[in-house]
Design an enzyme around this catalytic site. Sequence first.
Site, PDB file in Angstrom:
ATOM      1  N   ALA A  15       8.841 -16.848  30.669  1.00 54.68           N
ATOM      2  CA  ALA A  15       8.958 -18.320  30.618  1.00 54.68           C
ATOM      3  C   ALA A  15      10.135 -18.786  31.487  1.00 54.68           C
ATOM      4  O   ALA A  15      10.996 -17.991  31.859  1.00 54.68           O
ATOM      5  CB  ALA A  15       9.176 -18.761  29.174  1.00 54.68           C
TER       6      ALA A  15
ATOM      7  N   ARG B   9       0.834  -1.213   0.000  1.00 57.64           N
ATOM      8  CA  ARG B   9       0.000   0.000   0.000  1.00 57.64           C
ATOM      9  C   ARG B   9       0.869   1.264   0.000  1.00 57.64           C
ATOM     10  O   ARG B   9       0.654   2.187  -0.789  1.00 57.64           O
ATOM     11  CB  ARG B   9      -0.893  -0.021   1.240  1.00 57.64           C
ATOM     12  CG  ARG B   9      -1.717   1.219   1.471  1.00 57.64           C
ATOM     13  CD  ARG B   9      -2.515   1.049   2.770  1.00 57.64           C
ATOM     14  NE  ARG B   9      -3.351   2.195   3.057  1.00 57.64           N
ATOM     15  CZ  ARG B   9      -2.942   3.243   3.742  1.00 57.64           C
ATOM     16  NH1 ARG B   9      -1.697   3.310   4.189  1.00 57.64           N
ATOM     17  NH2 ARG B   9      -3.773   4.247   3.973  1.00 57.64           N
TER      18      ARG B   9
ATOM     19  N   ASP C  75      11.489 -14.719  10.981  1.00 57.15           N
ATOM     20  CA  ASP C  75      12.671 -15.318  11.615  1.00 57.15           C
ATOM     21  C   ASP C  75      13.645 -14.267  12.178  1.00 57.15           C
ATOM     22  O   ASP C  75      14.463 -14.573  13.043  1.00 57.15           O
ATOM     23  CB  ASP C  75      13.418 -16.210  10.619  1.00 57.15           C
ATOM     24  CG  ASP C  75      12.533 -17.315  10.062  1.00 57.15           C
ATOM     25  OD1 ASP C  75      11.489 -17.596  10.682  1.00 57.15           O
ATOM     26  OD2 ASP C  75      12.882 -17.879   9.011  1.00 57.15           O
TER      27      ASP C  75
HETATM   28  O1  F6P Z   1      10.985 -18.435   7.133  1.00 60.17           O
HETATM   29  C1  F6P Z   1       9.726 -18.246   7.705  1.00 60.17           C
HETATM   30  C2  F6P Z   1       9.181 -19.557   8.220  1.00 60.17           C
HETATM   31  O2  F6P Z   1       7.933 -19.290   8.831  1.00 60.17           O
HETATM   32  C3  F6P Z   1      10.094 -20.327   9.180  1.00 60.17           C
HETATM   33  O3  F6P Z   1      10.087 -19.809  10.482  1.00 60.17           O
HETATM   34  C4  F6P Z   1       9.527 -21.717   9.064  1.00 60.17           C
HETATM   35  O4  F6P Z   1      10.472 -22.705   9.410  1.00 60.17           O
HETATM   36  C5  F6P Z   1       9.170 -21.799   7.605  1.00 60.17           C
HETATM   37  O5  F6P Z   1       8.967 -20.466   7.153  1.00 60.17           O
HETATM   38  C6  F6P Z   1       7.949 -22.612   7.304  1.00 60.17           C
HETATM   39  O6  F6P Z   1       7.819 -22.709   5.923  1.00 60.17           O
HETATM   40  P1  F6P Z   1       6.483 -23.144   5.182  1.00 60.17           P
HETATM   41  O7  F6P Z   1       5.497 -22.008   5.313  1.00 60.17           O
HETATM   42  O8  F6P Z   1       6.902 -23.362   3.776  1.00 60.17           O
HETATM   43  O9  F6P Z   1       5.988 -24.377   5.867  1.00 60.17           O
END
Ligand code: F6P
Length: 319
Positions: A186, A21, A127
């Site tokens: 935690a 956007r 990440d």
């Molecule tokens: O890189 C982003 C992410 O969400 C990671 O944290 C995770 O391991 C991966 O993508 C999961 O990938 P997908 O959506 O292809 O299952």
Amino acid sequence: MKKIGILTSGGDCSGMNATIRAAVRTALRLNIEVVGFRKGYAGLMKGDCIPLDTKAVSGIMHRGGTFLQSARSAEFRTPEGQQKALDILRELGIEGLVILGGDGSLAGALTLHRLGFPVIGIPASIDNDIPFTDMALGVDTALNNIIYAVDCIKDTASSHARAFVIEVMGRNSGYLASIAAIASGAEYALVPEREFDLAEVCQQLRARYEEGRDNAIIILAEGVAKGEDIANSIKDAIGFETRVTVLGHYQRGGAPTVFDRLLASRLGKFSVEMLVAGTHGIMAGLSCNNIIATPLDIVIKGAKRPQDEMLRLAEVLGI
Ligand code: F6P
């Protein structure tokens, strides 16, 4: 510059829509036409695109995911795939491209740049493993999702005297796990960046139980091990039940937080302005609350700054 393109690639994250956007609104003010490619590089190679005007990007700021959709493309990694993309861009008269995604998608952006096409990369991955930006898009929203879930799980953990292993995403990065552990209070964060002895963790859990603290939250980064395996290892060693929650893709969705909406707006505007100014082959990022540009080849070669301060904070807080 008369026409630019934008695409979202790799794992989606909250804030992608808000970035599109902002980029479209900035471009339109400068009388630049914008098209959005669907499904990342896969759509780019097929010329699968739609015109983006003010109407097309209205009402999307608060929505997670990406309305352009996203994908991971093996074909784009081949010289043939890259040539297809360049041919499409030329045919459509597109003079610059804004690419949102994680490290793989930014490596794709660098390839296009090296082939002579003007690109700007935007770090978008929960990440938070991309160098030269303090935060990538979507990280703050994912953390808020995690904290909400952990708070809920704490209620039931204490009601039933159980230890919960909560597995969070992040690939090889323990950023989500360590920050979530600090912010949720935690008991443990098990992350790839810090060695730990599971036997010692079990011993401490057992000692806590004997002191009357009969529940615990262990946040586990997916890059360490499977939640089920960790929970099985500690099950017999402690005096109370264990359960596992894998938060999975829940973490990636939902309305972006204010932080992500603002970051998205800043990165979207900056990217278009950089393209227009003729500065490309860069990634827009956040550094000490300023939006900065870093050459993509430096980003791709670089390593994310270690989270020493956060790990030390976790240690001091007894996590
Ligand atoms: O890189 C982003 C992410 O969400 C990671 O944290 C995770 O391991 C991966 O993508 C999961 O990938 P997908 O959506 O292809 O299952």
